[in-house]
Design a protein around this motif. Structure first.
Motif, mmCIF file in Angstrom:
data_model
loop_
_atom_site.group_PDB
_atom_site.id
_atom_site.type_symbol
_atom_site.label_atom_id
_atom_site.label_comp_id
_atom_site.label_asym_id
_atom_site.label_seq_id
_atom_site.Cartn_x
_atom_site.Cartn_y
_atom_site.Cartn_z
ATOM 1 N N TYR A 1 1.188 -1.135 -0.038
ATOM 2 C CA TYR A 1 0.222 -0.552 0.225
ATOM 3 C C TYR A 1 0.900 1.267 0.260
ATOM 4 O O TYR A 1 0.701 2.002 -0.831
ATOM 5 C CB TYR A 1 -0.909 -0.169 0.928
ATOM 6 C CG TYR A 1 -1.583 1.411 0.840
ATOM 7 C CD1 TYR A 1 -2.508 1.114 0.371
ATOM 8 C CD2 TYR A 1 -1.203 2.407 2.261
ATOM 9 C CE1 TYR A 1 -3.799 2.334 0.349
ATOM 10 C CE2 TYR A 1 -2.885 3.347 1.949
ATOM 11 C CZ TYR A 1 -3.275 3.810 1.345
ATOM 12 O OH TYR A 1 -3.834 4.867 1.109
ATOM 13 N N ARG A 2 2.122 1.020 0.252
ATOM 14 C CA ARG A 2 2.810 2.285 1.043
ATOM 15 C C ARG A 2 3.169 2.443 -0.075
ATOM 16 O O ARG A 2 3.700 4.080 -0.477
ATOM 17 C CB ARG A 2 4.019 2.447 1.914
ATOM 18 C CG ARG A 2 4.095 2.829 3.361
ATOM 19 C CD ARG A 2 4.915 3.144 4.075
ATOM 20 N NE ARG A 2 4.781 2.200 4.448
ATOM 21 C CZ ARG A 2 5.751 0.976 5.327
ATOM 22 N NH1 ARG A 2 6.896 1.035 4.351
ATOM 23 N NH2 ARG A 2 4.679 -0.415 5.906
ATOM 24 N N TRP B 1 2.184 1.624 -3.463
ATOM 25 C CA TRP B 1 1.335 2.367 -4.288
ATOM 26 C C TRP B 1 0.931 4.025 -4.183
ATOM 27 O O TRP B 1 0.802 4.609 -4.763
ATOM 28 C CB TRP B 1 0.099 0.931 -4.048
ATOM 29 C CG TRP B 1 -0.938 1.896 -4.913
ATOM 30 C CD1 TRP B 1 -1.248 1.932 -6.531
ATOM 31 C CD2 TRP B 1 -1.678 3.089 -4.557
ATOM 32 N NE1 TRP B 1 -2.135 2.896 -7.144
ATOM 33 C CE2 TRP B 1 -2.860 3.250 -5.912
ATOM 34 C CE3 TRP B 1 -2.221 3.683 -3.597
ATOM 35 C CZ2 TRP B 1 -3.818 4.053 -5.802
ATOM 36 C CZ3 TRP B 1 -3.614 4.403 -3.087
ATOM 37 C CH2 TRP B 1 -4.446 4.580 -4.481
ATOM 38 N N ARG B 2 0.957 3.942 -2.564
ATOM 39 C CA ARG B 2 0.809 5.506 -2.471
ATOM 40 C C ARG B 2 1.637 6.201 -2.779
ATOM 41 O O ARG B 2 1.445 7.824 -2.580
ATOM 42 C CB ARG B 2 0.025 5.778 -0.963
ATOM 43 C CG ARG B 2 -0.201 6.918 -0.139
ATOM 44 C CD ARG B 2 -0.423 7.221 1.262
ATOM 45 N NE ARG B 2 0.780 7.025 1.831
ATOM 46 C CZ ARG B 2 0.849 6.458 3.202
ATOM 47 N NH1 ARG B 2 0.428 6.088 3.186
ATOM 48 N NH2 ARG B 2 2.361 6.003 3.374
ATOM 49 N N GLU B 3 2.989 6.005 -2.826
ATOM 50 C CA GLU B 3 3.871 7.547 -2.985
ATOM 51 C C GLU B 3 4.569 6.769 -4.449
ATOM 52 O O GLU B 3 5.437 7.890 -5.319
ATOM 53 C CB GLU B 3 4.949 6.351 -2.590
ATOM 54 C CG GLU B 3 5.120 7.116 -0.817
ATOM 55 C CD GLU B 3 5.540 6.443 0.102
ATOM 56 O OE1 GLU B 3 7.046 5.882 -0.449
ATOM 57 O OE2 GLU B 3 6.037 6.491 1.144
ATOM 58 N N GLU C 1 -5.629 1.875 2.613
ATOM 59 C CA GLU C 1 -4.595 0.557 3.736
ATOM 60 C C GLU C 1 -5.239 -0.483 4.058
ATOM 61 O O GLU C 1 -4.654 -1.341 4.459
ATOM 62 C CB GLU C 1 -3.807 1.680 4.760
ATOM 63 C CG GLU C 1 -2.846 1.076 5.256
ATOM 64 C CD GLU C 1 -1.795 1.829 6.333
ATOM 65 O OE1 GLU C 1 -2.963 2.939 6.817
ATOM 66 O OE2 GLU C 1 -0.657 1.694 6.029
#
Ligand code: ASP
Length: 439
Positions: free
Chosen positions: A58-59, A61-63, A108
């Motif tokens: 998730y992290r 993807w978010r970044e 998330e």
């Protein structure tokens, strides 16, 4: 026939070999009707837990980074288990659904929960059980808190239609329709919720240890396993830092009068630790049930002659504590002294303010703060009717040259708390263990 709800932790389902062990355990007792799996855990040292990989996915993807760095190993693990066990469920399609949902902005919690979801699908297929998705019956309210009553009513009705089912742990659905998770380790909580809703006779929590140990094995390497413990004793030990179960998993089963049995998937013939209400079938061989402790406490000792006859003295000390936004851990008092035990980390930012406030509110003769204290709880229902337990404990400590800085025994007599210097913490735990349990 009564029912047993079984929860299997991540290490119990980390690969195909572990799945086989789980099936053998379920086959051993037909009452084991409902199964709550965690996501696959570590297979060896330095391996990554699926849930950790999913948080990383998730992290990334978010970044805007390449999230397949983390999601790739997740896919490999699930596809590998499915292949090795010859399962029919279309995991490939489910993995593609997850990628699509992630890219469409599912949050998330959604991403983190997919480890339990996929593992549940695999396990249901492997066992030939129904798959029940908690998205339909584990509810969180608009404030984000778990809605226990709505969940219980819905789940009880649903379970009556399913003889055997796999129910993934760790997640449910929020008031906005999005997936929400419990805090880490939350599959324990789902297991307890299912046990309550199923009116189970027993909640079995299968993990990779044979139950609760009588003391922290880092301090007492050969600590024995506790066979029987009550929920109240467990609360005292967990409060002081002993952890095997998620804290919130105790309440649903405790309230419903269902015992919890902690068992080891890798040693299924071991009986583990049985947590029950009070009346236990078999007493423990020792006066104490367990020892737990934590470091990092400070004691504020407020001394004033004739304090005991000054109305509102205690209230004013606690008022200062409250005004500084602190909550106290213990409150041992003497005739002319009142001590407030606090977490040092919480005290640190408001230390000066608290001292000033206590001084102005109570005008004490002296105010002293001791830092670097550890607190050790010696817990045992067996101590209640056993005169001389305290004497044995303090003699053992004095023989080990441990200086006791604080003593606190609740009126329940279920535990004796002693505060010692950090440096004395481990020798003290070992001395108590040796006295009551032996070498
Ligand atoms: N998989 C989740 C975690 O690692 C929940 C659990 O295993 O209980 O925290």
């Amino acid at each position: 026939m009564g029912k047993i709800v079984t929860k299997f932790g991540g290490s119990s389902l980390s690969d195909a070999g572990q799945f086989r062990k789980v099936k053998a355990i379920l086959d051993m007792d037909p009452r084991r009707a409902y199964v709550v799996p965690s996501a696959p855990g570590r297979r060896f040292d330095n391996d990554e837990k699926i849930t950790d990989l999913l948080y990383r996915t998730y992290r990334l993807w978010r970044e805007g980074e390449d999230y397949m760095q983390a999601f790739g190993p997740v896919c490999d693990r699930f596809l590998g288990i499915a292949r090795e066990l010859g399962l029919r469920v279309d995991i490939e399609a489910r993995l593609a659904d997850i990628r699509r949902a992630l890219e469409a902005g599912q949050g998330e919690d959604y991403c983190a929960s997919r480890g339990e979801y996929l593992n549940g699908l695999l396990l249901a297929d492997y066992l030939g059980y129904d798959f029940l998705d908690p998205e339909a019956f584990v509810f969180f309210g608009p404030d984000g808190a778990f809605d226990s009553e709505r969940t219980n009513d819905t789940l009880t009705a649903l379970l009556s239609e399913h003889e055997r089912a796999v129910i993934p742990g760790f997640y449910g659905v929020g008031a906005d329709g999005r997936i929400r998770t419990f805090s880490r380790g939350g599959s324990d909580v789902t297991g307890a919720i299912v046990a309550r809703a199923a009116y189970a006779d027993l909640y079995e929590n299968w993990t990779d240890v044979c139950g609760f140990l009588m003391a922290d094995p880092h301090v007492v390497p050969d600590a024995k396993t506790i066979r029987n413990i009550t929920y109240r004793e467990l609360r005292e030990l967990s409060y002081m830092g002993a952890t095997v179960l998620h804290e919130d998993s105790v309440f649903p089963v405790h309230r419903a009068g269902i015992p919890t049995n902690i068992r080891n998937t890798n040693q299924p013939l071991e009986r583990g630790t049985l947590i029950s209400h009070g009346a236990v079938e078999e007493e423990n061989p020792y006066v104490i049930t367990g020892i737990a402790g934590r470091l990092g406490f400070s004691v504020i000792s407020v001394e004033k002659a004739m304090m005991n006859s000054e109305h509102g003295f205690g209230r004013r000390v606690l008022q200062a504590v409250e005004e500084c936004g602190l909550s106290f851990e213990h409150l041992p008092t003497g005739i002319d002294t009142m001590c407030v035990v606090l977490s040092t980390a919480e005290l640190e930012p408001v230390r000066e303010r608290l001292i000033k406030r206590i001084m102005s509110l109570t005008e004490p003769d002296t105010l002293t703060i001791y830092d670097d204290m550890g607190i050790i709880a010696t817990v045992g229902r067996g101590m209640v009717h056993n005169p001389g337990t305290a004497a044995r404990l303090f003699t053992a400590l004095s023989r080990a040259h441990v200086n006791v800085r604080m003593i606190d025994q609740g009126s329940s007599e279920l535990s004796i708390l002693v505060g010692v210097d950090c440096a004395d913490f481990q020798p003290a735990v070992r001395a108590i263990y040796r006295e009551f349990v032996g070498e």
